[in-house]
Design a protein around this motif. Sequence first.
Motif, PDB file in Angstrom:
ATOM      1  N   TYR A 117       0.846  -1.188   0.000  1.00  0.00           N
ATOM      2  CA  TYR A 117       0.000   0.000   0.000  1.00  0.00           C
ATOM      3  C   TYR A 117       0.887   1.245   0.000  1.00  0.00           C
ATOM      4  CZ  TYR A 117      -4.262  -2.583   1.360  1.00  0.00           C
ATOM      5  OH  TYR A 117      -5.351  -3.428   1.393  1.00  0.00           O
ATOM      6  N   ARG A 118       0.319   2.347  -0.502  1.00  0.00           N
ATOM      7  CA  ARG A 118       0.976   3.646  -0.446  1.00  0.00           C
ATOM      8  C   ARG A 118       0.040   4.608   0.266  1.00  0.00           C
ATOM      9  NH1 ARG A 118       2.742   6.727  -5.916  1.00  0.00           N
ATOM     10  NH2 ARG A 118       0.478   6.684  -6.270  1.00  0.00           N
ATOM     11  N   GLN A 119       0.581   5.407   1.169  1.00  0.00           N
ATOM     12  CA  GLN A 119      -0.230   6.377   1.904  1.00  0.00           C
ATOM     13  C   GLN A 119       0.304   7.783   1.665  1.00  0.00           C
ATOM     14  OE1 GLN A 119      -0.154   6.238   6.271  1.00  0.00           O
ATOM     15  NE2 GLN A 119      -2.327   6.742   6.319  1.00  0.00           N
ATOM     16  N   THR A 120      -0.585   8.655   1.196  1.00  0.00           N
ATOM     17  CA  THR A 120      -0.260  10.074   1.033  1.00  0.00           C
ATOM     18  C   THR A 120      -1.401  10.908   1.584  1.00  0.00           C
ATOM     19  OG1 THR A 120      -1.297  10.183  -1.152  1.00  0.00           O
ATOM     20  CG2 THR A 120       1.053   9.653  -1.092  1.00  0.00           C
ATOM     21  N   MET A 121      -1.110  12.156   1.869  1.00  0.00           N
ATOM     22  CA  MET A 121      -2.149  13.045   2.374  1.00  0.00           C
ATOM     23  C   MET A 121      -3.251  13.225   1.347  1.00  0.00           C
ATOM     24  SD  MET A 121      -1.562  14.069   5.456  1.00  0.00           S
ATOM     25  CE  MET A 121      -2.470  15.599   5.589  1.00  0.00           C
ATOM     26  N   MET A 122      -2.855  13.324   0.086  1.00  0.00           N
ATOM     27  CA  MET A 122      -3.833  13.631  -0.958  1.00  0.00           C
ATOM     28  C   MET A 122      -4.711  12.431  -1.302  1.00  0.00           C
ATOM     29  SD  MET A 122      -3.605  16.756  -1.716  1.00  0.00           S
ATOM     30  CE  MET A 122      -4.532  16.784  -3.256  1.00  0.00           C
ATOM     31  N   ARG A 123      -4.137  11.242  -1.332  1.00  0.00           N
ATOM     32  CA  ARG A 123      -4.855  10.095  -1.862  1.00  0.00           C
ATOM     33  C   ARG A 123      -5.169   9.032  -0.823  1.00  0.00           C
ATOM     34  NH1 ARG A 123      -4.260  10.146  -7.600  1.00  0.00           N
ATOM     35  NH2 ARG A 123      -4.744   7.921  -7.665  1.00  0.00           N
ATOM     36  N   GLY A 124      -4.712   9.241   0.408  1.00  0.00           N
ATOM     37  CA  GLY A 124      -4.998   8.259   1.455  1.00  0.00           C
ATOM     38  C   GLY A 124      -4.237   6.964   1.225  1.00  0.00           C
ATOM     39  N   LEU A 125      -4.858   5.855   1.605  1.00  0.00           N
ATOM     40  CA  LEU A 125      -4.250   4.539   1.459  1.00  0.00           C
ATOM     41  C   LEU A 125      -4.658   3.924   0.129  1.00  0.00           C
ATOM     42  CD1 LEU A 125      -4.700   2.941   4.972  1.00  0.00           C
ATOM     43  CD2 LEU A 125      -2.581   2.895   3.648  1.00  0.00           C
ATOM     44  N   GLU A 126      -3.683   3.617  -0.688  1.00  0.00           N
ATOM     45  CA  GLU A 126      -3.941   3.019  -1.999  1.00  0.00           C
ATOM     46  C   GLU A 126      -3.277   1.645  -2.067  1.00  0.00           C
ATOM     47  OE1 GLU A 126      -3.371   6.112  -5.396  1.00  0.00           O
ATOM     48  OE2 GLU A 126      -1.812   6.483  -3.903  1.00  0.00           O
ATOM     49  N   LEU A 127      -4.013   0.671  -2.542  1.00  0.00           N
ATOM     50  CA  LEU A 127      -3.428  -0.644  -2.773  1.00  0.00           C
ATOM     51  C   LEU A 127      -2.676  -0.614  -4.101  1.00  0.00           C
ATOM     52  CD1 LEU A 127      -3.139  -3.655  -1.996  1.00  0.00           C
ATOM     53  CD2 LEU A 127      -5.250  -4.059  -3.273  1.00  0.00           C
ATOM     54  N   LEU A 128      -1.412  -0.953  -4.042  1.00  0.00           N
ATOM     55  CA  LEU A 128      -0.603  -0.941  -5.260  1.00  0.00           C
ATOM     56  C   LEU A 128      -0.636  -2.293  -5.962  1.00  0.00           C
ATOM     57  CD1 LEU A 128       2.544   0.982  -3.950  1.00  0.00           C
ATOM     58  CD2 LEU A 128       0.548   1.906  -5.143  1.00  0.00           C
ATOM     59  N   ILE A 129      -0.374  -3.344  -5.199  1.00  0.00           N
ATOM     60  CA  ILE A 129      -0.287  -4.683  -5.765  1.00  0.00           C
ATOM     61  C   ILE A 129      -0.453  -5.688  -4.642  1.00  0.00           C
ATOM     62  CG2 ILE A 129       2.235  -4.735  -5.501  1.00  0.00           C
ATOM     63  CD1 ILE A 129       2.381  -6.422  -8.079  1.00  0.00           C
ATOM     64  N   TYR A 130      -0.953  -6.893  -4.965  1.00  0.00           N
ATOM     65  CA  TYR A 130      -0.904  -7.927  -3.963  1.00  0.00           C
ATOM     66  C   TYR A 130      -0.602  -9.283  -4.585  1.00  0.00           C
ATOM     67  CZ  TYR A 130      -5.797  -9.568  -4.600  1.00  0.00           C
ATOM     68  OH  TYR A 130      -6.977 -10.085  -5.076  1.00  0.00           O
ATOM     69  N   PHE A 131      -0.038 -10.148  -3.754  1.00  0.00           N
ATOM     70  CA  PHE A 131       0.427 -11.471  -4.144  1.00  0.00           C
ATOM     71  C   PHE A 131      -0.335 -12.536  -3.358  1.00  0.00           C
ATOM     72  CE2 PHE A 131       4.383 -10.339  -6.379  1.00  0.00           C
ATOM     73  CZ  PHE A 131       4.581  -9.036  -5.949  1.00  0.00           C
ATOM     74  N   ASN A 132      -0.531 -13.674  -3.993  1.00  0.00           N
ATOM     75  CA  ASN A 132      -1.033 -14.857  -3.321  1.00  0.00           C
ATOM     76  C   ASN A 132      -0.082 -16.000  -3.649  1.00  0.00           C
ATOM     77  OD1 ASN A 132      -3.721 -17.218  -3.799  1.00  0.00           O
ATOM     78  ND2 ASN A 132      -2.696 -16.713  -1.910  1.00  0.00           N
TER      79      ASN A 132
END
Lengths: 114, 121
Positions: free
Chosen positions: A35-50
């Motif tokens: 995840y990436r967290q910024t003031m402007m966009r909040g918490l964003e999921l970038l990628i996930y693995f299984n």
Amino acid sequence: DAGVIQSPRHEVTEMGQEVTLRCKPISGHDYLFWYRQTMMRGLELLIYFNNNVPIDDSGMPEDRFSAKMPNASFSTLKIQPSEPRDSAVYFCASSLGRENTEAFFGQGTRLTVV
Amino acid sequence: AQSVTQLGSHVSVSEGALVLLRCNYSSSVPPYLFWYVQYPNQGLQLLLKYTTGATLVKGINGFEAEFKKSETSFHLTKPSAHMSDAAEYFCAVRRGPSVLWIKAAGNKLTFGGGTRVLVKP
């Protein structure tokens, strides 16, 4: 268990440089998230693995971003070349692949690109 | 697809007063719902979760939340705020039980924008 471990905790780099963020998930967890967290966009999921396989990378902002999971205990998120707008806190999280389980988060890596 | 809306990006409460943080979700299938807390310079920590069963869920640090399907809400409350409750709180939704859970993006969490809580002495 020590929880999800991320390194480094802080990274300052110059624009154009390559940055690699590292994550060790909780042992036995088969899902790993970036995840990436910024003031402007909040918490964003970038990628996930299984089970070490990328399932959904639709959140990766650009081709400059790449992620790998060579084995069950290690993942990297790489930015090449880095830009000032990449400055953010990057979180790694892991979870078990069962319906009613939550994700466990690492402490995050604060990236500053100057 | 799922989405989460948290009403109010900042909430200020007096110590000892009720804490109420609002969360509404949108989901095409029954959801699993979570509240996480983030203290300064820390990662996210689970406060509580709703999966199945009782709709009133109790979590750590005296927090609780109630799942109301008819209102598509999962509001977080604490009867009496403490100074240590000052933090940012995130509501999250995930796809709930489904025949296709494993095959779909069942394990992905979608977060709301967060609510920062300030506790005044």
